[in-house]
Enzyme design. Structure first.
Site, PDB file in Angstrom:
ATOM      1  N   ASP A  29       0.825  -1.205   0.000  1.00  0.00           N
ATOM      2  CA  ASP A  29       0.000   0.000   0.000  1.00  0.00           C
ATOM      3  C   ASP A  29       0.865   1.264   0.000  1.00  0.00           C
ATOM      4  O   ASP A  29       0.612   2.215  -0.748  1.00  0.00           O
ATOM      5  CB  ASP A  29      -0.919  -0.009   1.221  1.00  0.00           C
TER       6      ASP A  29
ATOM      7  N   ASP B  93      -8.713  -2.845   2.224  1.00  0.00           N
ATOM      8  CA  ASP B  93      -8.640  -2.228   3.546  1.00  0.00           C
ATOM      9  C   ASP B  93      -9.647  -2.828   4.517  1.00  0.00           C
ATOM     10  O   ASP B  93      -9.590  -2.539   5.718  1.00  0.00           O
ATOM     11  CB  ASP B  93      -8.879  -0.714   3.425  1.00  0.00           C
TER      12      ASP B  93
END
Length: 544
Positions: free
Chosen positions: A371, A424
């Site tokens: 990420d 997420d």
């Protein structure tokens, strides 16, 4: 005399303060924060889609309210870069200038000297907007407002102005944005609720088996079929690393070959997964409460005997998904997208499981680095933030990737959506679900267990993400940068303090199960109590 002297001194001091205050809004004073601008467009008197821009730190200040703005004609000057004296006067119009090589203040001075009432600069870069700063080498005398827009928005405006018979008018204003939009809270509750619901889902679909004969029959059938029914994918260390590498390759594929047909392929896959997710969740939940719903069957070619209830649910899911796909660009489409996404995430978290903290550490740390790299570090290599470019749908022909939950900014005059990607929710959700299974196996309560604290940690991680978004003026943030420390870090620290970290690190559900039969019975209690009796598969839309 002394008193009179002090009186004049105080009077001069306050006069200086009032003069400074009056000059703070002067167009000749550089500001510290640029205005976010909404640009309304009319082509031949017909209002078009609004675009957004960024105001300069110098020049006039735009009004806050739309009704205070002035609708003015847009004109392309010559030369178009506005770097030298213009060949024609622009009295009472807004000059549309290309980025060019000179600085922004020079453009504004040239446009103002040509009689323009405002200047709009079209940037030549594809990502983000530059700040039109004040030069430090000269004194400015600019009173007109200046705004810069992105290359894509500017191209739309230039095409409209290129037509000889078209008349383009613009109205510029800079409304104030709310400090906190309620959509952020709504999205926070949605994300935390989805992860929590997915973790406790198997407890929600437990059947009431108070009838002895039914329990005996169910136990017998379960021993014969549970190995085929419980299709659980246990993640190992190798698959965790391979998954992140594969995800990176797929992200690059999207970045370089993003097109409308590619996004359409993702939409079709999302619809298939959404149908499967809603069907599986609805069937398992309703049959756990009303077992008789699945007794009536009908014969269908190629599928054989199918439960009428299962068929009705499948058709309903199919119609709902097709309706969303057909109206996915409508203002209300986010509701359908979120429903499909939530049920898909719940289903994924039932099928995939983490065996212990060792594998969880490898998976979440790889996702953590993934990420951060693709959001913050990829611009150094690829020129743009790959993750943000893919999420914004650059070169997608107006289509957007559906693999995220989104909520419109209800009270923001600039509109838009607050979003959170499936990763997420899924990555931390795997860890939260594991903590609940561990607590149940060890017979821990809420306070001395791990599930409650990881759920709290996930919620705090999301709050930190939104706080970072606010402090960094909406710049895209890698949510796992905050979620991984708040979930995995909480788990490791609690395990270390309680002296259970070694057990968590090497934990295996099979090693802690009392017997094979009890494990099978536990699975029967969770899901198949209704489906086995009624011969209904909760895993697929149509079951034979």
């Amino acid at each position: 005399m002394a008193a009179s002297h002090w009186a004049y001194t105080i009077l001069f001091f306050f006069s200086s303060l009032s003069l400074a205050a009056s000059n703070s809004s002067s167009p000749f004073i550089c500001r510290t924060t640029p205005q976010q601008v909404i640009i309304k467009i009319w082509v031949n008197g017909i209002e078009g889609k609004n675009i957004e821009g960024l105001g300069a730190l110098f020049g006039g200040i735009l009004p806050i309210h739309e009704k205070e703005g002035i609708r003015l004609p847009a004109v392309i000057p010559q030369p178009v870069e506005c770097c030298s004296n213009l060949s024609s006067k622009l009295s009472g119009s807004i000059a549309i200038c290309q980025r060019g090589d000179c600085d922004f203040s020079t453009k504004a001075e040239v446009a103002q000297s040509g009689g323009a009432s405002g200047m709009l600069v079209i940037d030549n870069e594809g990502d983000g907007l530059p700040v039109m700063d004040c030069p430090h080498t000269k004194t400015l005398n600019i009173s007109i407002p200046s705004v810069v827009v992105t290359k894509s928005d500017g191209e739309v405006l230039s095409k409209a102005l290129a037509c000889e018979k078209s008349s383009v008018e613009l109205l510029l204003y800079a409304p104030l944005r709310p400090v906190l939009d309620m959509s952020v809270l709504f999205l926070w509750f949605m994300a935390v609720g989805t992860v929590t619901c997915a973790s406790v889902w198997k407890g929600l679909i437990v059947c009431d088996k108070s009838e002895g004969s039914y329990s005996q029959l169910l136990r017998k059938e379960s021993l014969e079929t549970d190995e085929d029914d419980e299709e659980i994918v246990e993640i190992n260390m190798m698959s965790a690393v391979v998954f992140v590498i594969t995800a990176s390759a797929f992200l690059l594929l999207l970045y370089y070959f993003m097109s409308s047909w590619f996004v359409w392929l993702l939409i079709v896959l999302f619809c298939i997964g959404g149908i499967q997710g809603i069907h599986s969740c609805v069937i398992s939940l309703l049959l756990s409460k009303w077992r008789n719903l699945g007794k009536r069957k009908v014969n269908i070619p190629l599928f054989g005997s199918v439960s009428i209830f299962s068929l009705v649910v499948f058709v309903s899911c199919f119609v709902f998904t097709v309706f969303w796909a057909a109206y996915r660009k409508a203002s209300y489409s986010w509701i359908g997208q979120d429903i499909l996404g939530i049920f898909l995430i719940i289903t994924v978290l039932q099928l995939a499981q983490l065996p212990n903290i060792k594998v969880a550490t490898v998976l979440l740390c790889c996702a953590f680095l993934y990420d951060i790299f693709w959001v913050f570090l990829s611009p150094e290599i690829f020129g743009n933030s790959v993750m943000i470019a893919v999420a914004e749908g650059d070169n997608s022909g107006g289509e957007s990737i559906p693999m995220l939950l989104r909520v419109p900014r209800f009270f923001d005059p600039f509109g838009g959506y607050n979003m959170i990607g499936f990763g997420d929710l899924v990555f931390p959700g795997l860890l939260v679900a594991f903590s609940l299974r561990y607590d149940k196996q060890k017979k821990k309560g809420l306070a001395n267990g791990y599930f409650l604290w990881l759920t709290v940690g996930y919620g705090l991680g999301l709050l930190f993400t939104y706080l970072a978004l606010y402090l960094m003026n909406g710049q895209g943030q890698p949510a796992l940068l905050y979620l991984v420390p708040c979930t995995l870090g909480t788990f490791v620290m609690l395990g270390l303090v309680r002296g259970e970290l070694k057990d968590l690190w090497n934990y295996s559900l099979e090693d802690h199960s009392p017997s094979t039969s009890s494990s099978r019975q536990s699975f029967t209690d969770r899901v198949d109590c209704a489906s086995e009796t009624n011969n209904i598969e909760v895993r697929g839309p149509l079951s034979v």
